[in-house]
Structure formats: structure tokens, C-alpha cells
Enzyme design. Sequence first.
Site, PDB file in Angstrom:
ATOM      1  CB  ILE A  15      -1.017   0.004   1.170  1.00  0.00           C
ATOM      2  CG1 ILE A  15      -2.105   1.043   0.935  1.00  0.00           C
ATOM      3  CG2 ILE A  15      -0.351   0.215   2.523  1.00  0.00           C
ATOM      4  CD1 ILE A  15      -2.935   0.831  -0.295  1.00  0.00           C
ATOM      5  CB  SER A  37      11.087  -0.566   5.004  1.00  0.00           C
ATOM      6  OG  SER A  37       9.941  -1.339   4.777  1.00  0.00           O
ATOM      7  NE  ARG A  38      10.276  -6.075   9.035  1.00  0.00           N
ATOM      8  CZ  ARG A  38       9.351  -6.994   9.248  1.00  0.00           C
ATOM      9  NH1 ARG A  38       9.338  -7.648  10.391  1.00  0.00           N
ATOM     10  NH2 ARG A  38       8.444  -7.269   8.323  1.00  0.00           N
ATOM     11  CE  LYS A  91      -8.012  -1.481   5.981  1.00  0.00           C
ATOM     12  NZ  LYS A  91      -8.004  -2.500   4.870  1.00  0.00           N
ATOM     13  CG  ASP A 169      -7.042  -6.090   5.224  1.00  0.00           C
ATOM     14  OD1 ASP A 169      -6.365  -5.400   6.001  1.00  0.00           O
ATOM     15  OD2 ASP A 169      -7.010  -5.942   3.977  1.00  0.00           O
TER      16      ASP A 169
HETATM   17  P1  NAP Z   1       2.353  -5.626   3.219  1.00  0.00           P
HETATM   18  O1  NAP Z   1       2.859  -5.161   1.893  1.00  0.00           O
HETATM   19  O2  NAP Z   1       2.279  -7.102   3.476  1.00  0.00           O
HETATM   20  O3  NAP Z   1       3.149  -4.974   4.436  1.00  0.00           O
HETATM   21  C1  NAP Z   1       3.669  -3.664   4.403  1.00  0.00           C
HETATM   22  C2  NAP Z   1       5.095  -3.666   4.933  1.00  0.00           C
HETATM   23  O4  NAP Z   1       5.082  -3.785   6.336  1.00  0.00           O
HETATM   24  C3  NAP Z   1       5.918  -4.847   4.454  1.00  0.00           C
HETATM   25  O5  NAP Z   1       6.485  -4.593   3.185  1.00  0.00           O
HETATM   26  C4  NAP Z   1       6.943  -4.996   5.547  1.00  0.00           C
HETATM   27  O6  NAP Z   1       8.071  -4.138   5.280  1.00  0.00           O
HETATM   28  C5  NAP Z   1       6.233  -4.497   6.776  1.00  0.00           C
HETATM   29  N1  NAP Z   1       5.792  -5.640   7.568  1.00  0.00           N
HETATM   30  C6  NAP Z   1       5.182  -6.781   7.160  1.00  0.00           C
HETATM   31  N2  NAP Z   1       4.902  -7.583   8.193  1.00  0.00           N
HETATM   32  C7  NAP Z   1       5.357  -6.945   9.284  1.00  0.00           C
HETATM   33  C8  NAP Z   1       5.369  -7.253  10.645  1.00  0.00           C
HETATM   34  N3  NAP Z   1       4.848  -8.408  11.108  1.00  0.00           N
HETATM   35  N4  NAP Z   1       5.916  -6.370  11.503  1.00  0.00           N
HETATM   36  C9  NAP Z   1       6.442  -5.212  11.049  1.00  0.00           C
HETATM   37  N5  NAP Z   1       6.460  -4.855   9.761  1.00  0.00           N
HETATM   38  C10 NAP Z   1       5.916  -5.708   8.898  1.00  0.00           C
HETATM   39  O7  NAP Z   1       0.884  -5.055   3.499  1.00  0.00           O
HETATM   40  P2  NAP Z   1       0.029  -3.945   2.741  1.00  0.00           P
HETATM   41  O8  NAP Z   1      -0.854  -4.613   1.748  1.00  0.00           O
HETATM   42  O9  NAP Z   1       0.884  -2.829   2.300  1.00  0.00           O
HETATM   43  O10 NAP Z   1      -0.927  -3.526   3.945  1.00  0.00           O
HETATM   44  C11 NAP Z   1      -0.444  -2.786   5.048  1.00  0.00           C
HETATM   45  C12 NAP Z   1      -1.610  -2.087   5.720  1.00  0.00           C
HETATM   46  O11 NAP Z   1      -2.262  -1.264   4.753  1.00  0.00           O
HETATM   47  C13 NAP Z   1      -2.680  -3.060   6.256  1.00  0.00           C
HETATM   48  O12 NAP Z   1      -3.176  -2.607   7.480  1.00  0.00           O
HETATM   49  C14 NAP Z   1      -3.770  -3.009   5.192  1.00  0.00           C
HETATM   50  O13 NAP Z   1      -5.067  -3.239   5.732  1.00  0.00           O
HETATM   51  C15 NAP Z   1      -3.642  -1.570   4.696  1.00  0.00           C
HETATM   52  N6  NAP Z   1      -4.134  -1.384   3.336  1.00  0.00           N
HETATM   53  C16 NAP Z   1      -3.727  -2.227   2.329  1.00  0.00           C
HETATM   54  C17 NAP Z   1      -4.264  -2.075   1.049  1.00  0.00           C
HETATM   55  C18 NAP Z   1      -3.825  -2.954  -0.096  1.00  0.00           C
HETATM   56  O14 NAP Z   1      -4.402  -2.842  -1.192  1.00  0.00           O
HETATM   57  N7  NAP Z   1      -2.833  -3.798   0.048  1.00  0.00           N
HETATM   58  C19 NAP Z   1      -5.209  -1.081   0.805  1.00  0.00           C
HETATM   59  C20 NAP Z   1      -5.551  -0.206   1.830  1.00  0.00           C
HETATM   60  C21 NAP Z   1      -5.009  -0.374   3.090  1.00  0.00           C
HETATM   61  P3  NAP Z   1       9.550  -4.551   5.757  1.00  0.00           P
HETATM   62  O15 NAP Z   1       9.612  -6.060   5.779  1.00  0.00           O
HETATM   63  O16 NAP Z   1      10.437  -3.934   4.735  1.00  0.00           O
HETATM   64  O17 NAP Z   1       9.684  -3.956   7.121  1.00  0.00           O
END
Ligand code: NAP
Length: 309
Positions: A15, A37-38, A91, A169
Site C-alpha cells: 500500500i 523498512s526492514r 487502516k 481487512d
Molecule cells: P504488506 O505489503 O504485506 O506490508 C507492508 C510492509 O510492512 C511490508 O512490506 C513490511 O516491510 C512491513 N511488515 C510486514 N509484516 C510486518 C510485521 N509483522 N511487523 C512489522 N512490519 C511488517 O501489506 P500492505 O498490503 O501494504 O498492507 C499494510 C496495511 O495497509 C494493512 O493494514 C492493510 O489493511 C492496509 N491497506 C492495504 C491495502 C492494499 O491494497 N494492500 C489497501 C488499503 C489499506 P519490511 O519487511 O520492509 O519492514
Amino acid sequence: MSDGLKLGLVGLGKIARDQHLPAIAKTDGIDLVAVASRNAKGDGVANYSDLAAMLAGSPELNAIVLCQPPQARFEAAVTALSAGKHVFLEKPPGATVSEVEALIALARKQGVSLFASWHSRYAAAVAAARDWIAQTTIRSIAISWKEDVRHWHPGQPWIWEAGGFGVFDPGINALSILTEIVPDRVSLLSATLEVPSNCQAPIGATLTMRTGSGAAIDTVFDWRQTGPQSWDIIVETEAGTLRLAEGGNRWFLGDAEQPVGAEEEYPAMYRRFVDIAGRNEIDVDLAPLQLVADAFLCGRHIATEAFHD
Ligand code: NAP
């Protein structure tokens, strides 16, 4: 670089890349200065492996946006607020209601801004639908949020873990629109949660709710939908049927589609964040998260077949 907010972003994942980076780039009064970011690095900014290192290395930051999964949000938010930074939460704003309440108290004590973003509330048709509904009386509401989890959330194990929300979610986006367009308080009556035998979070859910004035709200969330996807809310009113489609970005009165402005959920949220940070204001509405918590509190669990990505 402007004199406005100097922003650090935490969690450079899906996101953050899809929405936050382009929205920040087009918003006046905010500049991305650093990323923590890790496993990823941002272009043209200072990069750190975690938030503590970012706060130490880039002391000019005055705002932090948290884009990680919800399980990691609270600790990071406490760290950022304790350092006196304005905080923008993706969110859902946290994994529990009580931790977000604690963040509100901390932000108030620190005199900084806290923004719980609900991006679907900024979808192109939501404000117009809310204003139209405010002029009439709701008879009933039906919500259908059905999508293919393999398409939208590949390789995201956190979403199936405790605190990952599962089908809530995306479902919480529907609840964020619902609680925006219904003029009085929504309460949850009952729920069923279908949980795969190898997961901690549901793949399907049904919710029965009611508005404060007694109109029934029937909701289906399903992550097993292949083919056409649906993100629809149908509101039956005394003035006719209103339908919000495509996650709140299109709306219809009867069969007639109504005009909307451009789709720009994330730029609108960043404008809002810049605005409230200028007044050290808190904008946190817990209503969507509370409904999810209530569904987990009272929901009947049904074990379903194991899910493999
Ligand atoms: P994601 O790509 O799986 O995670 C975002 C980043 O967070 C990862 O690249 C990782 O970065 C870090 N991360 C992952 N697991 C972690 C953990 N257990 N502890 C700490 N850092 C962690 O997820 P996303 O789809 O972007 O979603 C993130 C948030 O945005 C969620 O709450 C989701 O509901 C919201 N969101 C997502 C979307 C969508 O379309 N995907 C839309 C609206 C809102 P590093 O490993 O580099 O630290």
C-alpha cells in the site's frame, strides 16, 4: 522542500508503494524525508531499518505514517507519539480497540495530531451518498463485499494470523463507509465467522446489524469470490434505492448513475492530515473497528477447509 510536514514512512510494502508515495508526492505541505523498512528502501530519501533508527538519524521529522500490518502498528505509534511526532495510521488503526484508545490519550497528552485513516470514506461517491441519505429515511441496507483473496492478498501471511483481520481487512472498508453514511449509530446484533482450519482469521463472515432507528443491515463478506468481484452497498430508503458500487467510487439512484468527481482517496487523506496536523487535532473514529471487535466477540465460529495461498 516546503516548510510543512517532514514525513517518515514506516513499512514500505504494497500500500505504501501503490498509494502513499504517489499521494505524498502530489500533496502540498508535506515532504517524504525518510523511510524505515526492514527489507526495502525508498528512492531519494534517508533509509533506515526501523523506526527508532529513523527518529535518531532524521531528527527533523515531525510526522510519521505507519503502513505496516495492524499487529505492528501500536508499538510504532507509541514510539512516534512519545517522540512528539504527528501520526498517520493506515487502516485499521490498530489490532484492538483499547490500544487505539490508548493512542488517542497519548496524542492528546503530547499535543500532537493522530489520524486514523479510513480510505474508503474518501471514495468518490461516499460524501454525495451520505448527503442524499441524510434527506430521507433508511428502510434497510444490504452490503456485499466479495473478492478473491488470492488475487488481492498474495503472500501476506500476517492477514491470516491473530490480529490480521482476515476477510475483515477489506470488510472494515465497507463498515467505514456504512458508519459514514448512516446518520445514527450502527450496532451489531449477530455474526458468523468462517475460519479455515489452519488459520486464525476468517475467510468469510455474515453480520446482522441495525441502525439507531431500527433499519436492518445485512452484510456478507467473502474472500472466495472468483469471477466478478463486488464491493456494493444497497440502501433502500423512503425516497428509493441508492446503490454504492466499486467500493464507494460509483453511485446509482435506481438505475441512474450519478456524477462523481475524480477518484483520489489517498491524496484527499493526505490533504486532511496536513490540515489537522496544523491544528494538532485528533481525527480517530473507532466505529468501524468497534463493529469488527463486536463480531469477534459475539460471532459464531464455523470451521472451514484449510486455506493455502
Ligand atoms: P504488506 O505489503 O504485506 O506490508 C507492508 C510492509 O510492512 C511490508 O512490506 C513490511 O516491510 C512491513 N511488515 C510486514 N509484516 C510486518 C510485521 N509483522 N511487523 C512489522 N512490519 C511488517 O501489506 P500492505 O498490503 O501494504 O498492507 C499494510 C496495511 O495497509 C494493512 O493494514 C492493510 O489493511 C492496509 N491497506 C492495504 C491495502 C492494499 O491494497 N494492500 C489497501 C488499503 C489499506 P519490511 O519487511 O520492509 O519492514
